[in-house]
Design a protein around this motif. Structure first.
Motif, PDB file in Angstrom:
ATOM      1  N   ARG A   1      23.816  21.403   5.914  1.00 41.91           N
ATOM      2  CA  ARG A   1      25.133  21.741   5.379  1.00 41.91           C
ATOM      3  C   ARG A   1      25.421  23.207   5.679  1.00 41.91           C
ATOM      4  O   ARG A   1      24.537  24.059   5.540  1.00 41.91           O
ATOM      5  N   PHE A   2      26.667  23.502   6.091  1.00 40.04           N
ATOM      6  CA  PHE A   2      27.000  24.848   6.539  1.00 40.04           C
ATOM      7  C   PHE A   2      28.044  25.541   5.669  1.00 40.04           C
ATOM      8  O   PHE A   2      28.404  26.680   5.933  1.00 40.04           O
ATOM      9  N   ALA A   3      28.528  24.861   4.642  1.00 33.83           N
ATOM     10  CA  ALA A   3      29.472  25.455   3.676  1.00 33.83           C
ATOM     11  C   ALA A   3      30.647  26.148   4.358  1.00 33.83           C
ATOM     12  O   ALA A   3      31.083  27.223   3.957  1.00 33.83           O
ATOM     13  N   GLY A   4      31.139  25.537   5.448  1.00 39.11           N
ATOM     14  CA  GLY A   4      32.308  26.079   6.123  1.00 39.11           C
ATOM     15  C   GLY A   4      32.029  27.238   7.057  1.00 39.11           C
ATOM     16  O   GLY A   4      32.972  27.826   7.605  1.00 39.11           O
ATOM     17  N   GLN A   5      30.762  27.594   7.258  1.00 38.28           N
ATOM     18  CA  GLN A   5      30.412  28.705   8.148  1.00 38.28           C
ATOM     19  C   GLN A   5      30.387  28.207   9.586  1.00 38.28           C
ATOM     20  O   GLN A   5      29.398  27.650  10.056  1.00 38.28           O
ATOM     21  N   LEU A   6      31.498  28.400  10.298  1.00 36.99           N
ATOM     22  CA  LEU A   6      31.635  27.848  11.651  1.00 36.99           C
ATOM     23  C   LEU A   6      30.618  28.445  12.625  1.00 36.99           C
ATOM     24  O   LEU A   6      30.064  27.733  13.460  1.00 36.99           O
ATOM     25  N   LYS A   7      30.351  29.767  12.511  1.00 39.64           N
ATOM     26  CA  LYS A   7      29.406  30.403  13.430  1.00 39.64           C
ATOM     27  C   LYS A   7      28.014  29.795  13.303  1.00 39.64           C
ATOM     28  O   LYS A   7      27.353  29.499  14.308  1.00 39.64           O
ATOM     29  N   SER A   8      27.570  29.576  12.074  1.00 37.05           N
ATOM     30  CA  SER A   8      26.253  28.962  11.859  1.00 37.05           C
ATOM     31  C   SER A   8      26.209  27.553  12.414  1.00 37.05           C
ATOM     32  O   SER A   8      25.203  27.118  12.979  1.00 37.05           O
ATOM     33  N   PHE A   9      27.312  26.836  12.239  1.00 31.81           N
ATOM     34  CA  PHE A   9      27.394  25.466  12.735  1.00 31.81           C
ATOM     35  C   PHE A   9      27.271  25.433  14.261  1.00 31.81           C
ATOM     36  O   PHE A   9      26.518  24.637  14.833  1.00 31.81           O
TER      37      PHE A   9
ATOM     38  N   GLU B   1      25.957  27.727  16.238  1.00 32.93           N
ATOM     39  CA  GLU B   1      24.603  28.127  16.623  1.00 32.93           C
ATOM     40  C   GLU B   1      23.634  26.965  16.466  1.00 32.93           C
ATOM     41  O   GLU B   1      22.744  26.760  17.288  1.00 32.93           O
ATOM     42  N   HIS B   2      23.806  26.199  15.394  1.00 27.41           N
ATOM     43  CA  HIS B   2      22.939  25.041  15.167  1.00 27.41           C
ATOM     44  C   HIS B   2      23.121  24.001  16.280  1.00 27.41           C
ATOM     45  O   HIS B   2      22.135  23.432  16.767  1.00 27.41           O
TER      46      HIS B   2
END
Length: 364
Positions: A351-359, A361-362
């Motif tokens: 789950r990324f809680a709306g963090q697009l950059k983390s998503f 990168e994943h």
């Protein structure tokens, strides 16, 4: 995505077990993995698939999402009746149309001379839709008639026949289940076709047979034959062609047809039934039957229903027994049973809680 799934050894083993009818354990799939696996099975097995779930909202959600996974496969939503069981109320026109589209598509696997499906069909249905009684398959097939180009056919006789099949006579055909006549021209829109058909007569000969666009009236394609299937889920043999069957509705199905039947009877022998969450469906089935028993008692008490009125549905236990006779698989993950190894290959994503950059990168 589907190619990744199909390359899994666990998937191939599951596929072989389903084909042989030897699958003994639930698949144990996450909800998000069920439609991708269904789509892979559809591609590999090339047989009709019925996806059975509990409630209508869940079924509609799955039907919409399925359009992403199976873009080249004909899919149908088989809706539940608008009224509750034992409630004397009209079915909606969209409900009638969608149910007959699904039944008509399956009838092509049984009708002699009917154009066979190029790709297998997928039907999504909530439980109450499957429980609701319908026109028995044998009567559906016997009532379906094929009209050929250049054959002799009396327009008056055709009109009477179409009324008994549930078609509505109108001035201009604009929807499924309607027909019209203008001199030597008969238009009819059968539930199983995307476009209405036009029959032009020379005397009693079908001189021209074609499909047309109802908005532009332009020809879509020429036909050599047309299969006219029932336009309602019941048959009435003595109906005036001028009045139609407006005074009769689907509430009368168990009175008009003594043999109980459901959409399961229309599935060909090689079909596959995929059950969403068996425990949820069973619980909802019991809820449906409890409500139906209460409705029946209330209706009899109020004098709306006779005590000998036939049961308008098939019980959940009978549905499950029929499902388990053929090829089927439970897609869910029961808490008390071991599951197929395929289910263990799918795990919830982060789950990324709306963090697009983390998503992103994943994904990388």
């Amino acid at each position: 995505m589907l190619e990744h799934i199909r390359r899994l050894s666990e998937y191939q083993a599951c596929l072989d077990s389903i084909k042989l009818g030897t699958l003994e354990r639930p698949l144990g799939l996450l909800r998000s993995a069920r439609l991708p696996v269904l789509s892979a099975l559809c591609q590999d097995m090339q047989v009709p698939i019925l996806f059975l779930t509990d409630r209508a909202d869940r079924a509609l959600l799955m039907f919409d999402e399925l359009g992403f996974w199976l873009q080249d496969v004909e899919r149908f939503y088989f809706p539940e009746p608008n009224p509750m069981f034992y409630e004397k109320a009209a079915w909606g026109s969209l409900t009638r149309r969608d149910r007959l589209l699904a039944l008509g598509s399956l009838s092509k696997y049984h009708l002699p001379g009917a154009q066979k499906q190029v790709n297998p069909v997928v039907i999504v249905a909530p439980l109450r839709a499957v429980m609701a009684r319908t026109l028995p398959r044998r009567e559906f097939l016997l009532a379906s008639k094929t009209i050929y180009l250049n054959q002799k056919a009396n327009p008056e006789v055709l009109q009477r026949d179409w009324v008994t099949l549930g078609y509505e006579k109108v001035d201009v055909v604009v929807d499924h289940g309607q027909f019209s006549r203008r001199g030597g021209i008969l238009d009819i829109w059968t539930p199983v076709e995307h476009f209405p058909a036009r029959l032009e007569f020379f005397g009693d000969d079908v001189d021209t047979l074609r499909q047309f666009d109802p908005t532009t009236q332009r020809t879509v394609r020429r036909l050599e034959q047309l299969v006219v299937t029932p336009a309602r889920e019941f048959l009435v043999r003595s109906v005036d062609s001028r009045d139609g069957i407006n005074e009769i509705d689907e509430f009368e199905i168990p009175l008009l047809h003594s043999v109980p039947a459901t959409i399961l009877d229309y599935l060909p022998k090689n079909a596959l039934i995929l059950v969403d969450d068996l425990a949820n469906i069973q619980s909802f089935g019991e809820e449906i039957e409890e409500q139906a028993i209460k409705n029946r008692a209330d209706s009899i008490y109020e004098g709306v229903l006779s005590r000998d009125f036939p049961i308008p549905y098939i019980s959940w236990s009978e549905i499950l027994e029929t499902v388990q006779i053929g090829r089927w698989a439970e897609m869910g993950k029961p808490f008390t049973e071991t599951v197929d190894p395929l289910g263990e290959r799918f795990v919830p994503g982060r789950r990324f809680a709306g963090q697009l950059k983390s998503f992103i990168e994943h994904l990388d």
